[in-house]
Design an enzyme around this catalytic site. Structure first.
Site, PDB file in Angstrom:
ATOM      1  N   GLY A  68       0.804  -1.147   0.073  1.00 28.07           N
ATOM      2  CA  GLY A  68      -0.136  -0.054   0.022  1.00 28.07           C
ATOM      3  C   GLY A  68       0.868   1.216  -0.040  1.00 28.07           C
ATOM      4  N   SER A  69       0.254   2.380   0.686  1.00 31.52           N
ATOM      5  CA  SER A  69       1.089   3.585   0.428  1.00 31.52           C
ATOM      6  C   SER A  69       2.144   3.718   1.445  1.00 31.52           C
ATOM      7  CB  SER A  69      -0.104   4.700   0.531  1.00 31.52           C
ATOM      8  OG  SER A  69      -0.604   4.509   1.883  1.00 31.52           O
TER       9      SER A  69
ATOM     10  N   GLU B 226       5.635  -3.155   0.868  1.00 27.71           N
ATOM     11  CA  GLU B 226       5.623  -3.170  -0.467  1.00 27.71           C
ATOM     12  C   GLU B 226       4.978  -1.863  -0.695  1.00 27.71           C
ATOM     13  OE1 GLU B 226       6.754  -4.711  -2.977  1.00 27.71           O
ATOM     14  OE2 GLU B 226       7.582  -6.655  -1.478  1.00 27.71           O
TER      15      GLU B 226
ATOM     16  N   CYS C 209       1.846   0.675  -8.949  1.00 28.73           N
ATOM     17  CA  CYS C 209       2.900   1.243  -8.514  1.00 28.73           C
ATOM     18  C   CYS C 209       4.101   1.221  -9.036  1.00 28.73           C
ATOM     19  CB  CYS C 209       2.951   0.035  -7.163  1.00 28.73           C
ATOM     20  SG  CYS C 209       3.233  -1.672  -7.725  1.00 28.73           S
TER      21      CYS C 209
ATOM     22  N   GLU D 241       3.806  10.623  -5.457  1.00 26.14           N
ATOM     23  CA  GLU D 241       3.243   9.465  -6.726  1.00 26.14           C
ATOM     24  C   GLU D 241       1.890   9.859  -7.143  1.00 26.14           C
ATOM     25  OE1 GLU D 241       2.180   6.222  -4.664  1.00 26.14           O
ATOM     26  OE2 GLU D 241       2.718   4.679  -6.483  1.00 26.14           O
TER      27      GLU D 241
HETATM   28  P1  NAD Z   1      -3.528   2.209   1.356  1.00 29.53           P
HETATM   29  O1  NAD Z   1      -2.076   2.397   2.067  1.00 29.53           O
HETATM   30  O2  NAD Z   1      -4.291   3.489   1.588  1.00 29.53           O
HETATM   31  O3  NAD Z   1      -4.205   1.219   1.696  1.00 29.53           O
HETATM   32  C1  NAD Z   1      -3.663  -0.390   1.696  1.00 29.53           C
HETATM   33  C2  NAD Z   1      -4.481  -1.226   2.668  1.00 29.53           C
HETATM   34  O4  NAD Z   1      -4.119  -0.668   3.964  1.00 29.53           O
HETATM   35  C3  NAD Z   1      -6.007  -1.395   2.606  1.00 29.53           C
HETATM   36  O5  NAD Z   1      -6.228  -2.750   2.887  1.00 29.53           O
HETATM   37  C4  NAD Z   1      -6.596  -0.433   3.659  1.00 29.53           C
HETATM   38  O6  NAD Z   1      -7.813  -0.886   4.031  1.00 29.53           O
HETATM   39  C5  NAD Z   1      -5.300  -0.303   4.589  1.00 29.53           C
HETATM   40  N1  NAD Z   1      -5.462   0.871   5.370  1.00 29.53           N
HETATM   41  C6  NAD Z   1      -5.659   2.130   4.957  1.00 29.53           C
HETATM   42  N2  NAD Z   1      -5.470   3.220   5.752  1.00 29.53           N
HETATM   43  C7  NAD Z   1      -4.924   2.468   6.702  1.00 29.53           C
HETATM   44  C8  NAD Z   1      -4.565   2.866   8.233  1.00 29.53           C
HETATM   45  N3  NAD Z   1      -4.549   4.037   8.561  1.00 29.53           N
HETATM   46  N4  NAD Z   1      -4.307   2.033   9.035  1.00 29.53           N
HETATM   47  C9  NAD Z   1      -4.347   0.477   8.742  1.00 29.53           C
HETATM   48  N5  NAD Z   1      -4.508   0.238   7.645  1.00 29.53           N
HETATM   49  C10 NAD Z   1      -4.988   0.963   6.590  1.00 29.53           C
HETATM   50  O7  NAD Z   1      -3.118   2.137   0.006  1.00 29.53           O
HETATM   51  P2  NAD Z   1      -3.934   1.992  -1.486  1.00 29.53           P
HETATM   52  O8  NAD Z   1      -4.445   3.441  -1.675  1.00 29.53           O
HETATM   53  O9  NAD Z   1      -4.907   0.697  -1.372  1.00 29.53           O
HETATM   54  O10 NAD Z   1      -2.884   1.657  -2.596  1.00 29.53           O
HETATM   55  C11 NAD Z   1      -2.265   2.571  -3.437  1.00 29.53           C
HETATM   56  C12 NAD Z   1      -0.869   2.609  -2.739  1.00 29.53           C
HETATM   57  O11 NAD Z   1      -0.134   1.327  -2.746  1.00 29.53           O
HETATM   58  C13 NAD Z   1       0.127   3.465  -3.796  1.00 29.53           C
HETATM   59  O12 NAD Z   1       0.973   4.224  -3.029  1.00 29.53           O
HETATM   60  C14 NAD Z   1       1.023   2.410  -4.514  1.00 29.53           C
HETATM   61  O13 NAD Z   1       2.246   2.785  -4.894  1.00 29.53           O
HETATM   62  C15 NAD Z   1       1.033   1.126  -3.381  1.00 29.53           C
HETATM   63  N6  NAD Z   1       1.400   0.092  -3.944  1.00 29.53           N
HETATM   64  C16 NAD Z   1       2.697  -0.489  -3.998  1.00 29.53           C
HETATM   65  C17 NAD Z   1       2.853  -1.739  -4.617  1.00 29.53           C
HETATM   66  C18 NAD Z   1       3.895  -2.705  -4.401  1.00 29.53           C
HETATM   67  O14 NAD Z   1       4.104  -3.639  -4.699  1.00 29.53           O
HETATM   68  N7  NAD Z   1       5.224  -2.027  -4.071  1.00 29.53           N
HETATM   69  C19 NAD Z   1       1.656  -2.473  -5.165  1.00 29.53           C
HETATM   70  C20 NAD Z   1       0.684  -1.756  -5.513  1.00 29.53           C
HETATM   71  C21 NAD Z   1       0.445  -0.640  -4.847  1.00 29.53           C
END
Ligand code: NAD
Length: 456
Positions: free
Chosen positions: A186-187, A208, A242, A332
């Protein structure tokens, strides 16, 4: 409820059933069969979430997961075997080896952008290594999350693998439990929250994360091919990748030609009316759609720019020489907007690339081998491709992951197996010889002790 799952998985792991490789294989096989049976339904769920074209759903989600499953099934026995290691003279006579051992309960939290692949790929590694798993898919791709939950429920008993659906509150409730391993995609911002929670219990993590991936095009690049491969990597999944090239740094002498080639390529891929193209996805969340729209404010556009609120549609858009302080260049982009920046000298690249944390990916289009070598040694990034984009993710013999701001740890194939295993270092001594020199009282002359380094 979460407490019940945790207790059940702890109890199940203690039965040691997952230590049996045949047991793991049997379940991985069933998972493969179920995904194959549900492949069309998975594609429909992805379409319902963000109009992901079926070709992309197959090529970048289900087929990648099936490939990962086949690869694990083929190699799991070999990976799980104790790995013999040369012994040292100090321990003579001994047999030394590394024994792979599962950690226990693994928590996998995944994002919405490749919601099937990014959830299941780590699950395969965690199971191949003999762990139990709790999956928290993204609430922002609810149809895909639901079908993942159905598939998992059909194949696994919940004490082995289970899905907990929900948003931030559910994620945080899960994070407050003690896990033996946490795998988060995630982010960067949420990655920090996960890392903090894991620290409470000294839980190892893989993070990741994202990043602002540069794509350099020099004066020796094959422009037509570069344009085709950039357009593909940038606009697949509507730029919500990503690994997508975030911005282009093109040599001044080639900028005009590259821009023309990219424009032509966009039209050739998606037709004159891109909104009608079945091959171009939508922006998943309204919040992100609004952010992308705001990024276009005050920019000079070379192509595109149309945004349709009712459909969360953002047209593939080329932005000319954006200001580094603008919203577009802050972090990003994660959408179909491609800034194009020209550079004159190689040294000029640094001010752009070093402006951000270490990216997840780096792309270079060039036929100059020395230039390729220099940039590779100068910049740190998760992984990259020379003369193409994104495709390094498709070789499951390569570890996939970030470095610094883009993450911690790499997975896929054997790297996943190792990531989700503790490496037990083992030495087995023989009893027929016991050299006395290490035991007190120490009678060995010091000058001999100083030569011990040759024995370790
Ligand atoms: P996000 O970080 O908002 O969410 C990811 C997960 O975390 C979700 O399941 C969400 O429910 C949970 N989450 C969100 N906020 C939270 C909090 N405050 N506390 C605990 N859990 C929480 O990411 P997103 O918007 O779903 O995805 C996009 C991001 O992911 C982009 O920054 C992208 O670059 C990154 N990404 C990285 C990869 C990689 O393999 N490196 C792959 C895909 C996406």
């Amino acid at each position: 409820m979460i407490q019940d799952i945790v207790n059940a998985q702890n109890a199940f792991f203690s039965t040691h059933q997952t230590k049996d490789v045949a047991y793991r294989k049997q379940y991985l096989k069933q998972l493969k069969q179920e995904i194959e049976a549900q492949e069309d339904a998975i594609c429909e769920a992805l379409y319902a979430d963000f109009k992901k074209p079926k070709f992309e759903s197959l090529a970048t989600e289900t087929q990648l997961v099936l490939a990962e499953l086949s690869y694990a099934l083929k190699n799991i026995e070999r990976w799980s075997r104790p790995e013999p290691i040369e012994s040292s003279w100090t321990n003579f006579p001994s047999k030394d080896w590394i024994q792979y051992e599962p950690f226990g309960k693994v928590l996998i939290i995944s994002p919405w952008n490749y919601p099937f692949m990014l959830t299941l790929a780590p699950v395969i590694g965690a199971l191949a290594a003999g762990n139990t798993v709790v999956i928290k898919p993204s609430e922002l791709s609810p149809n895909t999350s639901r079908i993942i939950a159905e598939i998992i429920k059909k194949v696994f008993p919940p004490e082995y693998v289970t899905v907990v659906e929900g948003g931030v509150d559910v994620s945080q409730a899960l994070l407050s439990e003690k896990w033996e391993y946490i795998f988060f995609t995630g982010s960067t911002q949420v990655g920090k929250i996960v890392y903090k929670s894991a620290a409470e219990h000294l839980t190892p993590v893989t993070l990741e994360l994202g990043g602002k991936n540069p794509c350099v095009v020099d004066e020796t690049a094959s422009l037509k091919l570069a344009a085709k491969r950039i357009v593909w990597g940038k606009f697949i999944n509507a730029g919500q990748t990503c690994l997508a090239p975030d911005y282009i740094l093109v040599h001044t002498s080639k900028k005009k030609d590259l821009v023309e080639a990219i424009k032509g390529q966009i039209t050739s891929f998606y037709g004159p009316d891109i909104q009608k193209s079945p091959d171009f996805a939508r922006i998943t969340t309204e919040k992100h759609f609004k952010e992308l729209k705001a990024m276009l404010q005050g920019q000079t556009l070379l192509f595109g720019g149309t945004c349709n609120d009712s459909e969360s549609y953002v047209e593939p858009t080329l932005v000319d020489e954006p200001n580094l302080n603008s919203k577009l260049m802050e972090g990003e982009i994660f959408g179909p907007i491609l800034p194009i920046i020209s550079y004159e000298k190689e040294q000029d690249l640094h001010q752009y690339i070093s402006n951000y944390g270490k990216p997840l990916a780096f792309y270079l289009f060039s036929t100059n081998k020395r230039f390729q070598k220099r940039l590779l040694s100068q910049y740190s990034f998760g992984g990259g491709t020379i003369n193409d984009t994104v495709i390094h993710i498709s070789n499951n013999r390569l570890p996939f992951g970030g470095v610094g701001a883009s993450g911690i740890g790499g997975y896929h194939g054997k790297h996943s197996f190792e990531l989700f295993s503790h490496k037990k270092s083992m030495v087995k001594r023989a009893n027929w010889l016991d050299i006395p020199m290490r035991y007190p009282p120490y009678t060995l002359p010091i000058r001999w002790v100083k030569r011990f380094k040759h024995l370790f």
